[in-house]
Design a protein around this motif. Structure first.
Motif, PDB file in Angstrom:
ATOM      1  N   LEU A   1      55.760  66.372  47.128  1.00 35.85           N
ATOM      2  CA  LEU A   1      56.156  67.032  48.385  1.00 35.85           C
ATOM      3  C   LEU A   1      54.971  66.609  49.556  1.00 35.85           C
ATOM      4  O   LEU A   1      55.032  66.221  50.785  1.00 35.85           O
ATOM      5  N   TYR A   2      53.808  67.096  49.197  1.00 33.41           N
ATOM      6  CA  TYR A   2      52.722  67.011  50.064  1.00 33.41           C
ATOM      7  C   TYR A   2      51.436  65.812  49.906  1.00 33.41           C
ATOM      8  O   TYR A   2      50.628  65.704  50.702  1.00 33.41           O
ATOM      9  N   GLY A   3      51.665  65.310  48.628  1.00 32.85           N
ATOM     10  CA  GLY A   3      50.493  64.371  48.367  1.00 32.85           C
ATOM     11  C   GLY A   3      49.726  64.685  47.401  1.00 32.85           C
ATOM     12  O   GLY A   3      49.606  66.228  47.191  1.00 32.85           O
ATOM     13  N   PRO A   4      48.661  63.869  47.025  1.00 28.62           N
ATOM     14  CA  PRO A   4      47.708  64.366  46.207  1.00 28.62           C
ATOM     15  C   PRO A   4      46.545  65.396  46.658  1.00 28.62           C
ATOM     16  O   PRO A   4      45.913  66.190  45.847  1.00 28.62           O
ATOM     17  N   ASN A   5      46.445  65.707  47.985  1.00 26.90           N
ATOM     18  CA  ASN A   5      45.596  66.630  48.467  1.00 26.90           C
ATOM     19  C   ASN A   5      45.948  67.611  49.014  1.00 26.90           C
ATOM     20  O   ASN A   5      45.608  68.294  49.878  1.00 26.90           O
ATOM     21  N   TYR A   6      47.090  68.274  48.410  1.00 27.01           N
ATOM     22  CA  TYR A   6      47.896  69.725  48.628  1.00 27.01           C
ATOM     23  C   TYR A   6      47.085  70.889  48.462  1.00 27.01           C
ATOM     24  O   TYR A   6      47.230  71.783  49.238  1.00 27.01           O
ATOM     25  N   LEU A   7      45.728  70.671  47.692  1.00 31.28           N
ATOM     26  CA  LEU A   7      44.849  71.684  47.732  1.00 31.28           C
ATOM     27  C   LEU A   7      43.917  72.041  48.894  1.00 31.28           C
ATOM     28  O   LEU A   7      43.550  72.998  49.091  1.00 31.28           O
ATOM     29  N   LYS A   8      43.749  70.916  49.869  1.00 27.30           N
ATOM     30  CA  LYS A   8      43.051  70.790  50.950  1.00 27.30           C
ATOM     31  C   LYS A   8      43.798  71.681  52.087  1.00 27.30           C
ATOM     32  O   LYS A   8      44.876  71.100  52.453  1.00 27.30           O
ATOM     33  N   PRO A   9      43.581  72.795  52.738  1.00 28.43           N
ATOM     34  CA  PRO A   9      44.272  73.084  53.802  1.00 28.43           C
ATOM     35  C   PRO A   9      44.378  72.110  55.018  1.00 28.43           C
ATOM     36  O   PRO A   9      43.376  71.462  55.053  1.00 28.43           O
ATOM     37  N   TYR A  10      45.567  72.327  55.639  1.00 29.70           N
ATOM     38  CA  TYR A  10      45.921  71.373  56.717  1.00 29.70           C
ATOM     39  C   TYR A  10      46.605  72.215  57.550  1.00 29.70           C
ATOM     40  O   TYR A  10      47.598  72.856  57.304  1.00 29.70           O
ATOM     41  N   ARG A  11      46.462  71.953  58.788  1.00 32.91           N
ATOM     42  CA  ARG A  11      47.537  72.594  60.034  1.00 32.91           C
ATOM     43  C   ARG A  11      47.351  71.332  61.104  1.00 32.91           C
ATOM     44  O   ARG A  11      46.457  70.655  61.206  1.00 32.91           O
ATOM     45  N   ASN A  12      48.401  71.360  62.086  1.00 31.87           N
ATOM     46  CA  ASN A  12      48.390  70.504  63.183  1.00 31.87           C
ATOM     47  C   ASN A  12      48.717  71.260  64.492  1.00 31.87           C
ATOM     48  O   ASN A  12      49.358  72.328  64.154  1.00 31.87           O
ATOM     49  N   ARG A  13      48.176  70.427  65.581  1.00 34.91           N
ATOM     50  CA  ARG A  13      48.460  71.161  66.818  1.00 34.91           C
ATOM     51  C   ARG A  13      49.934  71.394  67.274  1.00 34.91           C
ATOM     52  O   ARG A  13      50.091  72.193  68.006  1.00 34.91           O
ATOM     53  N   MET A  14      50.893  70.438  66.679  1.00 35.04           N
ATOM     54  CA  MET A  14      52.281  70.744  67.059  1.00 35.04           C
ATOM     55  C   MET A  14      52.730  72.142  66.512  1.00 35.04           C
ATOM     56  O   MET A  14      53.415  72.896  67.103  1.00 35.04           O
ATOM     57  N   GLN A  15      52.387  72.208  65.303  1.00 33.89           N
ATOM     58  CA  GLN A  15      52.400  73.485  64.737  1.00 33.89           C
ATOM     59  C   GLN A  15      52.056  74.601  65.378  1.00 33.89           C
ATOM     60  O   GLN A  15      52.568  75.762  65.614  1.00 33.89           O
ATOM     61  N   CYS A  16      50.672  74.570  66.113  1.00 33.43           N
ATOM     62  CA  CYS A  16      49.840  75.327  66.704  1.00 33.43           C
ATOM     63  C   CYS A  16      50.793  75.759  67.880  1.00 33.43           C
ATOM     64  O   CYS A  16      50.682  77.072  68.288  1.00 33.43           O
ATOM     65  N   MET A  17      51.252  74.825  68.597  1.00 35.66           N
ATOM     66  CA  MET A  17      51.797  74.907  70.032  1.00 35.66           C
ATOM     67  C   MET A  17      53.259  75.846  69.578  1.00 35.66           C
ATOM     68  O   MET A  17      53.385  76.817  70.523  1.00 35.66           O
ATOM     69  N   GLU A  18      53.725  75.575  68.641  1.00 37.65           N
ATOM     70  CA  GLU A  18      55.030  76.414  68.165  1.00 37.65           C
ATOM     71  C   GLU A  18      54.498  77.912  67.899  1.00 37.65           C
ATOM     72  O   GLU A  18      55.330  78.678  68.429  1.00 37.65           O
ATOM     73  N   ASN A  19      53.490  77.999  67.329  1.00 41.88           N
ATOM     74  CA  ASN A  19      53.033  79.211  67.050  1.00 41.88           C
ATOM     75  C   ASN A  19      52.703  80.117  68.611  1.00 41.88           C
ATOM     76  O   ASN A  19      53.132  81.387  68.729  1.00 41.88           O
ATOM     77  N   LEU A  20      52.036  79.214  69.141  1.00 42.68           N
ATOM     78  CA  LEU A  20      51.503  79.866  70.582  1.00 42.68           C
ATOM     79  C   LEU A  20      52.614  80.381  71.300  1.00 42.68           C
ATOM     80  O   LEU A  20      52.633  81.241  72.219  1.00 42.68           O
ATOM     81  N   GLY A  21      53.695  79.415  71.321  1.00 37.78           N
ATOM     82  CA  GLY A  21      54.761  79.763  72.295  1.00 37.78           C
ATOM     83  C   GLY A  21      55.577  80.724  71.696  1.00 37.78           C
ATOM     84  O   GLY A  21      56.431  81.551  72.485  1.00 37.78           O
ATOM     85  N   VAL A  22      55.837  81.122  70.353  1.00 36.15           N
ATOM     86  CA  VAL A  22      56.742  81.917  70.180  1.00 36.15           C
ATOM     87  C   VAL A  22      56.142  82.930  69.001  1.00 36.15           C
ATOM     88  O   VAL A  22      56.631  84.314  68.894  1.00 36.15           O
ATOM     89  N   HIS A  23      54.985  82.664  68.334  1.00 44.20           N
ATOM     90  CA  HIS A  23      54.632  83.768  67.217  1.00 44.20           C
ATOM     91  C   HIS A  23      53.422  84.318  67.468  1.00 44.20           C
ATOM     92  O   HIS A  23      53.035  85.057  66.804  1.00 44.20           O
ATOM     93  N   ALA A  24      52.651  83.757  68.508  1.00 47.08           N
ATOM     94  CA  ALA A  24      51.417  84.374  68.676  1.00 47.08           C
ATOM     95  C   ALA A  24      51.275  85.731  69.676  1.00 47.08           C
ATOM     96  O   ALA A  24      52.259  85.817  69.969  1.00 47.08           O
ATOM     97  N   SER A  25      50.471  86.221  69.422  1.00 44.72           N
ATOM     98  CA  SER A  25      50.201  87.550  70.311  1.00 44.72           C
ATOM     99  C   SER A  25      50.051  87.081  71.768  1.00 44.72           C
ATOM    100  O   SER A  25      49.854  86.212  71.862  1.00 44.72           O
TER     101      SER A  25
END
Length: 327
Positions: free
Chosen positions: A265-289
């Motif tokens: 699903l994620y590739g061999p580096n799935y143990l390495k934490p990863y986030r992206n700015r698109m996800q950040c913007m979704e959080n910022l607009g909907v899920h953030a304080s």
């Protein structure tokens, strides 16, 4: 290349950020602007153009002010995204606590089912929640918006998932709302404050001679050996591990061959934490304080307004001094 969908924007997006999986390419200019933080780039370009045109008296005061303030707005918005990104794009604390409570409630639901039902319809953690287990986190990831269970369930024996929904509502209500999305074969258990847990219904299929599990919402073309399907042997039978979630350890089901499933699903580096700015913007607009949205507005709006006023007044004085402005 085939999966880039022939979009010029997707090619730009990919070339500016090689870290992003192909499946994250959404083929839109907005995704490129945010994910590569092209907001900063666009802001700098607009400011450079403004400086070039102003130096040669090619702009009227209004046009100059608009161009400069737009450049400042893009640049400051990019900086606001970076501030939120560095802070790990957190969702609201109360939403996160509620999501963890729903995760425990869903686990208790599956735990209380009769042995024959659980054997016929195995359930286990998936997606970001599963990553938290294998990475030995004691909380859900700060930027994750929900918890995830996979359920291998035969919708042919239960059209519309009516029996499943009856079970879930009887268990969860009135504390939580239970909603079924048939087009995604997804059940969501929701709280009043926005926390929710997903239960993804997976169907067992035989495709090109391969036994695999399929969900219409998981359109990952890179899955092997069959695109958009996870091999059944990776998923079932599930196994149980102890997860120290918060201060309350609990026994949770995970896929039978979790490393192979996550690698697929994620590739061999799935143990390495990863986030992206698109996800950040979704959080910022909907899920953030509201505090984070205030920071975003506080960084962007005043600077843009100040840039507009300063540029307008400066340009007006410059043209008046050089005699260009009509008298």
């Amino acid at each position: 290349i085939k999966r880039l969908k022939g979009s010029t924007v997707s090619v730009l997006y990919w070339s500016f950020n090689m870290r992003i999986p192909v499946d994250s390419l959404r083929g839109s200019s907005v995704s490129w602007l945010i994910e590569s933080n092209g907001l900063l780039t666009v802001g700098v370009v607009l400011l450079v153009i403004s400086f070039f045109l102003l130096k040669r008296n090619r702009l009227q005061p209004g046009s100059a002010s608009l161009l400069v303030s737009s450049g400042v707005a893009f640049f400051s918005a990019g900086m606001a995204v970076e501030i939120y990104f560095v802070a790990e794009c957190p969702v609201r604390h109360d939403k996160m606590v509620s999501t963890e409570d729903i995760l425990r409630a869903n686990q208790q639901f599956f735990e209380q089912q009769p042995a024959d039902w659980s054997q016929q319809y195995p359930a286990f953690l998936g997606d970001g929640t599963l990553l938290c287990v294998v990475r030995e986190y004691t909380r859900l990831m700060p930027w994750d918006q929900d918890s995830d269970f996979y359920l291998m369930y035969d919708l042919g024996m239960d059209p519309g998932a009516e029996k499943l929904m009856e079970k879930l509502r009887k268990f969860h209500q009135p504390e939580y709302e239970v909603v079924y999305h048939p087009e995604r074969t997804l059940v969501q258990v929701r709280s009043d404050n926005g926390g929710h847990g997903d239960i993804w219904i997976w169907q067992r299929k035989q495709i090109d001679g391969h036994d695999c599990l399929y969900n219409p919402d998981f359109t990952f073309d890179h899955l092997k050996p069959v695109p958009q399907c996870q091999p059944t042997e990776f998923m079932i039978p599930p196994k149980f591990v102890t997860w120290n979630l918060g201060d309350k350890p609990m026994k949770v089901p995970i896929p039978g061959d979790t490393p192979k499933m996550l690698t697929n699903l994620y590739g061999p580096n799935y143990l390495k934490p990863y986030r992206n700015r698109m996800q950040c913007m979704e959080n910022l607009g909907v899920h953030a304080s509201k505090m984070w949205m205030f920071v975003f507005i506080a960084v962007t709006m005043p600077l843009s307004y100040a840039a507009f006023k300063v540029t307008y007044n400066w340009s007006l004085r410059r043209k008046s001094a050089t005699g260009i402005l009509a008298k």
